[in-house]
Design a protein around this motif. Sequence first.
Motif, PDB file in Angstrom:
ATOM      1  N   GLU A  74       7.352   0.579  18.182  1.00 27.30           N
ATOM      2  CA  GLU A  74       7.523   0.027  17.044  1.00 27.30           C
ATOM      3  C   GLU A  74       8.583   1.045  16.203  1.00 27.30           C
ATOM      4  O   GLU A  74       9.222   0.585  15.113  1.00 27.30           O
ATOM      5  N   ALA A  75       8.389   2.226  16.509  1.00 30.81           N
ATOM      6  CA  ALA A  75       9.316   3.186  15.710  1.00 30.81           C
ATOM      7  C   ALA A  75      10.730   3.302  16.459  1.00 30.81           C
ATOM      8  O   ALA A  75      11.301   4.229  16.298  1.00 30.81           O
ATOM      9  N   ASP A  76      10.842   2.243  17.297  1.00 25.15           N
ATOM     10  CA  ASP A  76      12.183   2.360  18.334  1.00 25.15           C
ATOM     11  C   ASP A  76      12.411   3.605  19.135  1.00 25.15           C
ATOM     12  O   ASP A  76      13.384   4.084  19.227  1.00 25.15           O
ATOM     13  N   ARG A  77      11.168   3.976  19.631  1.00 28.97           N
ATOM     14  CA  ARG A  77      11.130   5.251  20.405  1.00 28.97           C
ATOM     15  C   ARG A  77      10.847   4.680  21.804  1.00 28.97           C
ATOM     16  O   ARG A  77       9.974   4.091  22.219  1.00 28.97           O
ATOM     17  N   HIS A  78      12.158   4.558  22.589  1.00 28.67           N
ATOM     18  CA  HIS A  78      12.357   3.794  23.889  1.00 28.67           C
ATOM     19  C   HIS A  78      12.475   4.610  25.167  1.00 28.67           C
ATOM     20  O   HIS A  78      12.809   4.236  25.920  1.00 28.67           O
ATOM     21  N   TRP A  79      12.094   5.904  24.863  1.00 27.12           N
ATOM     22  CA  TRP A  79      12.261   6.925  26.039  1.00 27.12           C
ATOM     23  C   TRP A  79      11.191   6.214  27.283  1.00 27.12           C
ATOM     24  O   TRP A  79      10.022   5.642  26.625  1.00 27.12           O
ATOM     25  N   PRO A  80      11.172   6.522  28.472  1.00 30.06           N
ATOM     26  CA  PRO A  80      10.071   6.088  29.336  1.00 30.06           C
ATOM     27  C   PRO A  80       8.799   6.731  29.299  1.00 30.06           C
ATOM     28  O   PRO A  80       8.763   7.998  28.942  1.00 30.06           O
ATOM     29  N   VAL A  81       7.869   6.017  29.467  1.00 31.44           N
ATOM     30  CA  VAL A  81       6.479   6.607  29.391  1.00 31.44           C
ATOM     31  C   VAL A  81       5.540   6.217  30.666  1.00 31.44           C
ATOM     32  O   VAL A  81       5.385   5.033  31.063  1.00 31.44           O
ATOM     33  N   LEU A  82       5.210   7.249  31.287  1.00 25.36           N
ATOM     34  CA  LEU A  82       4.507   7.006  32.497  1.00 25.36           C
ATOM     35  C   LEU A  82       3.145   7.168  31.859  1.00 25.36           C
ATOM     36  O   LEU A  82       2.520   8.271  31.328  1.00 25.36           O
ATOM     37  N   VAL A  83       2.133   5.993  32.062  1.00 18.62           N
ATOM     38  CA  VAL A  83       0.736   6.085  31.758  1.00 18.62           C
ATOM     39  C   VAL A  83      -0.079   6.751  32.881  1.00 18.62           C
ATOM     40  O   VAL A  83      -0.034   6.311  34.128  1.00 18.62           O
ATOM     41  N   LEU A  84      -1.121   7.599  32.217  1.00 17.02           N
ATOM     42  CA  LEU A  84      -2.036   8.203  33.021  1.00 17.02           C
ATOM     43  C   LEU A  84      -3.512   7.508  32.611  1.00 17.02           C
ATOM     44  O   LEU A  84      -3.676   7.641  31.403  1.00 17.02           O
ATOM     45  N   THR A  85      -4.244   7.231  33.630  1.00 15.84           N
ATOM     46  CA  THR A  85      -5.468   6.754  33.246  1.00 15.84           C
ATOM     47  C   THR A  85      -6.702   6.565  34.293  1.00 15.84           C
ATOM     48  O   THR A  85      -6.127   6.290  35.542  1.00 15.84           O
ATOM     49  N   ALA A  86      -7.997   6.640  33.932  1.00 13.64           N
ATOM     50  CA  ALA A  86      -8.792   6.585  34.751  1.00 13.64           C
ATOM     51  C   ALA A  86      -9.171   5.193  35.116  1.00 13.64           C
ATOM     52  O   ALA A  86      -9.991   4.564  36.088  1.00 13.64           O
ATOM     53  N   ARG A  87      -8.660   4.127  34.248  1.00  7.92           N
ATOM     54  CA  ARG A  87      -8.972   2.838  34.435  1.00  7.92           C
ATOM     55  C   ARG A  87      -7.924   2.201  35.511  1.00  7.92           C
ATOM     56  O   ARG A  87      -6.707   2.408  35.388  1.00  7.92           O
ATOM     57  N   ASN A  88      -8.531   1.415  36.674  1.00  9.67           N
ATOM     58  CA  ASN A  88      -7.758   0.901  37.564  1.00  9.67           C
ATOM     59  C   ASN A  88      -7.812  -0.596  37.546  1.00  9.67           C
ATOM     60  O   ASN A  88      -7.436  -1.237  38.538  1.00  9.67           O
ATOM     61  N   ARG A  89      -8.249  -1.339  36.843  1.00  6.90           N
ATOM     62  CA  ARG A  89      -8.318  -2.683  36.799  1.00  6.90           C
ATOM     63  C   ARG A  89      -6.846  -3.221  36.471  1.00  6.90           C
ATOM     64  O   ARG A  89      -6.068  -2.769  35.467  1.00  6.90           O
ATOM     65  N   TRP A  90      -6.394  -4.594  36.945  1.00  5.17           N
ATOM     66  CA  TRP A  90      -5.147  -5.000  36.739  1.00  5.17           C
ATOM     67  C   TRP A  90      -5.049  -5.361  35.424  1.00  5.17           C
ATOM     68  O   TRP A  90      -4.039  -5.135  34.769  1.00  5.17           O
ATOM     69  N   SER A  91      -6.142  -5.839  34.606  1.00  9.29           N
ATOM     70  CA  SER A  91      -5.880  -6.095  33.024  1.00  9.29           C
ATOM     71  C   SER A  91      -5.675  -4.902  32.455  1.00  9.29           C
ATOM     72  O   SER A  91      -4.898  -4.950  31.445  1.00  9.29           O
ATOM     73  N   ASP A  92      -6.153  -3.638  32.770  1.00 11.13           N
ATOM     74  CA  ASP A  92      -5.965  -2.496  31.850  1.00 11.13           C
ATOM     75  C   ASP A  92      -4.638  -2.033  32.238  1.00 11.13           C
ATOM     76  O   ASP A  92      -3.411  -1.713  31.372  1.00 11.13           O
ATOM     77  N   LYS A  93      -4.047  -2.348  33.489  1.00 11.94           N
ATOM     78  CA  LYS A  93      -2.535  -2.014  33.704  1.00 11.94           C
ATOM     79  C   LYS A  93      -1.536  -3.001  33.103  1.00 11.94           C
ATOM     80  O   LYS A  93      -0.615  -2.624  32.365  1.00 11.94           O
ATOM     81  N   LEU A  94      -1.995  -4.288  32.934  1.00 13.58           N
ATOM     82  CA  LEU A  94      -1.128  -5.155  32.097  1.00 13.58           C
ATOM     83  C   LEU A  94      -1.147  -4.832  30.835  1.00 13.58           C
ATOM     84  O   LEU A  94      -0.005  -5.154  30.178  1.00 13.58           O
ATOM     85  N   ALA A  95      -2.092  -4.397  30.214  1.00 13.20           N
ATOM     86  CA  ALA A  95      -2.154  -4.068  28.760  1.00 13.20           C
ATOM     87  C   ALA A  95      -1.362  -2.934  28.525  1.00 13.20           C
ATOM     88  O   ALA A  95      -0.359  -2.885  27.518  1.00 13.20           O
ATOM     89  N   GLY A  96      -1.157  -1.885  29.446  1.00 14.38           N
ATOM     90  CA  GLY A  96      -0.092  -0.729  29.345  1.00 14.38           C
ATOM     91  C   GLY A  96       1.013  -1.286  29.299  1.00 14.38           C
ATOM     92  O   GLY A  96       1.875  -0.673  28.683  1.00 14.38           O
ATOM     93  N   PHE A  97       1.552  -2.004  30.349  1.00 19.14           N
ATOM     94  CA  PHE A  97       2.746  -2.649  30.303  1.00 19.14           C
ATOM     95  C   PHE A  97       3.230  -3.469  29.207  1.00 19.14           C
ATOM     96  O   PHE A  97       4.404  -3.231  28.770  1.00 19.14           O
ATOM     97  N   ASN A  98       2.305  -4.157  28.839  1.00 20.53           N
ATOM     98  CA  ASN A  98       2.614  -4.855  27.794  1.00 20.53           C
ATOM     99  C   ASN A  98       2.821  -4.052  26.422  1.00 20.53           C
ATOM    100  O   ASN A  98       3.712  -4.613  25.389  1.00 20.53           O
ATOM    101  N   ALA A  99       2.224  -3.069  26.446  1.00 25.89           N
ATOM    102  CA  ALA A  99       2.469  -2.062  25.204  1.00 25.89           C
ATOM    103  C   ALA A  99       3.717  -1.317  25.193  1.00 25.89           C
ATOM    104  O   ALA A  99       4.085  -0.663  24.230  1.00 25.89           O
ATOM    105  N   GLY A 100       4.264  -1.412  26.512  1.00 29.62           N
ATOM    106  CA  GLY A 100       5.519  -0.620  26.647  1.00 29.62           C
ATOM    107  C   GLY A 100       5.856   0.344  27.496  1.00 29.62           C
ATOM    108  O   GLY A 100       6.741   1.153  27.651  1.00 29.62           O
ATOM    109  N   ALA A 101       4.823   0.401  28.534  1.00 32.53           N
ATOM    110  CA  ALA A 101       4.634   1.598  29.376  1.00 32.53           C
ATOM    111  C   ALA A 101       5.642   1.198  30.514  1.00 32.53           C
ATOM    112  O   ALA A 101       5.924   0.018  30.853  1.00 32.53           O
TER     113      ALA A 101
END
Length: 220
Positions: free
Chosen positions: A68-95
């Motif tokens: 939202e602050a126009d910081r568009h550099w690439p982001v690699l998300v690390l998480t212990a969550r492996n459900r597809w819904s969690d991954k989808l939420a990450g990608f939708n947030a901009g991962a």
Amino acid sequence: MRILVVEDDVALAAQIQHALQAAGFVVDVEHDGEAAAFAGSVEAYDAAVLDLGLPRKDGLTVLRDWREADRHWPVLVLTARNRWSDKLAGFNAGADDYLTKPFMLEEVVLRLRAMLRRVSGSGSAVLRAGGLEYDVAAGRFVWQGQGLQLTAQEHKILAYFMHHPGQLLTRTAISEHVYARDLDPDSNTLDVLIGRIRRKLGAPDLLVTERGQGFRLKVD
């Protein structure tokens, strides 16, 4: 290239930082979401490694704040969550990519390099400018068919130019992306380093000085 690592596990954060520094990256580290959101809003980064399970502010909220602050550099998300819904939420947030714990540190390096290649506009693992080649995966420079021996700082500076061919890079931008945030090198130091790179290349016109503005990597 300057990377922000956000991980509340101090030991794991230190391991990631060490692996990235060994690969030639400049690394800043934060351990909670509020500090990460602030760092991303005021500092210039080329990419970020972001854990989702953070104290004070969760990783998804941090990522949304950056976007939202126009910081568009690439982001690699690390998480212990492996459900597809969690991954989808990450990608939708901009991962841009997603890595599930546990993981190999080498994979963090490889995925970051792949994301940076995409940002530079090259799908290839080898970036080229005239007779200069940079093997991103191996972190190796070749000049006119011969390996190029550089110091760590020279390597970081030239790699930054190779990821931004033909673009005007100011002294401030170069310093921000090749030095840790607790260091403040003067402009003379940067001039000396670029002068040494030019001498090693034997091609002073490849790195062009734009008087009063900065430098540019010349491309054909």
